[in-house]
Design an enzyme around this catalytic site. Structure first.
Site, PDB file in Angstrom:
ATOM      1  N   ASP A  67     -39.006 -85.763  46.383  1.00  0.00           N
ATOM      2  CA  ASP A  67     -40.369 -86.280  46.266  1.00  0.00           C
ATOM      3  C   ASP A  67     -40.593 -87.001  44.933  1.00  0.00           C
ATOM      4  OD1 ASP A  67     -40.197 -83.932  44.778  1.00  0.00           O
ATOM      5  OD2 ASP A  67     -41.736 -82.857  45.894  1.00  0.00           O
ATOM      6  N   ASN A 136     -47.926 -71.966  47.052  1.00  0.00           N
ATOM      7  CA  ASN A 136     -48.588 -71.942  48.367  1.00  0.00           C
ATOM      8  C   ASN A 136     -47.592 -72.098  49.512  1.00  0.00           C
ATOM      9  OD1 ASN A 136     -47.866 -74.626  48.288  1.00  0.00           O
ATOM     10  ND2 ASN A 136     -49.941 -75.450  48.439  1.00  0.00           N
ATOM     11  N   HIS A 138     -45.290 -74.478  49.769  1.00  0.00           N
ATOM     12  CA  HIS A 138     -44.874 -75.842  50.093  1.00  0.00           C
ATOM     13  C   HIS A 138     -43.405 -76.083  49.741  1.00  0.00           C
ATOM     14  CE1 HIS A 138     -46.351 -77.814  46.019  1.00  0.00           C
ATOM     15  NE2 HIS A 138     -45.112 -77.379  45.897  1.00  0.00           N
ATOM     16  N   GLU A 143     -47.626 -79.935  51.900  1.00  0.00           N
ATOM     17  CA  GLU A 143     -48.685 -78.963  51.685  1.00  0.00           C
ATOM     18  C   GLU A 143     -49.021 -78.229  52.984  1.00  0.00           C
ATOM     19  OE1 GLU A 143     -49.079 -78.336  48.718  1.00  0.00           O
ATOM     20  OE2 GLU A 143     -50.195 -79.812  47.554  1.00  0.00           O
TER      21      GLU A 143
HETATM   22  C1  GLP Z   1     -43.633 -79.095  42.751  1.00  0.00           C
HETATM   23  C2  GLP Z   1     -42.572 -79.834  43.531  1.00  0.00           C
HETATM   24  C3  GLP Z   1     -41.774 -78.907  44.406  1.00  0.00           C
HETATM   25  C4  GLP Z   1     -41.317 -77.719  43.598  1.00  0.00           C
HETATM   26  C5  GLP Z   1     -42.506 -76.952  43.104  1.00  0.00           C
HETATM   27  C6  GLP Z   1     -42.156 -75.703  42.308  1.00  0.00           C
HETATM   28  O1  GLP Z   1     -44.824 -78.972  43.425  1.00  0.00           O
HETATM   29  N1  GLP Z   1     -43.076 -80.885  44.338  1.00  0.00           N
HETATM   30  O2  GLP Z   1     -40.672 -79.624  44.955  1.00  0.00           O
HETATM   31  O3  GLP Z   1     -40.512 -76.890  44.405  1.00  0.00           O
HETATM   32  O4  GLP Z   1     -43.250 -77.823  42.267  1.00  0.00           O
HETATM   33  O5  GLP Z   1     -41.872 -76.008  40.979  1.00  0.00           O
HETATM   34  P1  GLP Z   1     -41.424 -74.964  39.886  1.00  0.00           P
HETATM   35  O6  GLP Z   1     -39.952 -74.756  40.130  1.00  0.00           O
HETATM   36  O7  GLP Z   1     -41.692 -75.615  38.581  1.00  0.00           O
HETATM   37  O8  GLP Z   1     -42.191 -73.723  40.122  1.00  0.00           O
END
Ligand code: GLP
Length: 242
Positions: A67, A136, A138, A143
């Site tokens: 993403d 959440n 995702h 989402e």
């Molecule tokens: C973002 C990204 C996700 C990622 C998530 C968790 O929202 N789009 O791909 O998995 O954060 O990130 P973190 O590893 O910093 O908790």
């Protein structure tokens, strides 16, 4: 779906698995899908070290990131392109032309998303997809409510996600409201999936992955529809599983 519980950083285990797969592929091309966030940092560090030590090479690897934020490019230190370049790509022997990240600055974002799907297909599909998980549930920026057959597309971020991700920005108002994200269907199309989860904040999402009814309101439950998905969680992230 399998669960691996690690004593320390799940990224260390993930790097070992990626290494195994790369070695098994030998000289053949390998299509690897990659996440951003705090969780995979240890994996990137370990993989870069393995590459520097000559244990693995990325010269046959094609990457597709999950993403990117709308409106952010390499000049912005909050873009996922900047993150990947500075935490991983600049340390490994991957060919520049084999790196794919959705372009958040594209003038036609829908066309960019369609082109991304076309590129994944042209590469032969994804061999191994590594993802993190949002609080959440995702995956990438899919989402709650994202259809399980969704493809790469422009998505609206929820207020929750904007607030959680605000920690990486000067303030919450700077977090883009939209992003380009591989769809749940794109993710499920990968031949193998590894999801990393670290810390108590991810415990509810990891519990839901195994125990909540499979439904688009909790995207991580989609993994139960996949024949080859593994969650690697540390003890805190796995703490709510019965
Ligand atoms: C973002 C990204 C996700 C990622 C998530 C968790 O929202 N789009 O791909 O998995 O954060 O990130 P973190 O590893 O910093 O908790």
């Amino acid at each position: 779906m399998k669960l691996i519980i690690t004593d320390g950083d799940p990224g260390t285990k993930a790097a070992e698995i990626v290494k195994e797969k790369l070695l098994a592929a030998g000289d053949k091309k390998f299509v690897l899908s990659l996440p951003t966030g705090g969780t995979p940092l240890g994996m990137y560090k370990n993989l870069a070290r393995m590459n520097a030590d000559g244990e693995i090479t990325f010269k046959n690897v094609i990457t597709f990131n999950l993403d990117e934020y709308e409106g952010l490019g390499i000049e912005s230190d909050q873009s996922y392109r900047y993150f990947m370049e500075n935490n991983f790509f600049k340390f490994i022997d991957i060919k520049k032309e084999n790196i794919n990240i959705p372009n958040g600055l594209a003038s036609d974002l829908n066309a960019e998303c369609e082109e991304y799907e076309r590129k994944i297909k042209a590469a032969g599909g994804i061999d191994l997809l590594v993802a993190g998980v949002g609080e959440n549930g995702h995956l990438a920026f899919n989402e709650p409510g994202s259809p399980f057959d969704s493809k790469t597309r422009v998505v609206e971020l929820t207020e929750d996600t904007i607030n959680v991700n605000a920690r990486y920005f000067a303030n919450a108002a700077d977090v883009p409201r939209r992003a380009l994200s591989m769809g749940v269907g794109t993710i499920l199309g990968a031949r193998e999936i590894l999801v990393l989860a670290s810390g108590a904040k991810k415990a509810e999402a990891v519990r839901a992955a195994f125990e909540a009814p499979v439904n688009p309101e909790c995207v991580i439950t989609a993994l139960r529809n996949h024949p080859n998905a593994v969650i690697i969680a540390d003890k805190e992230a796995a703490s709510l599983i019965k």
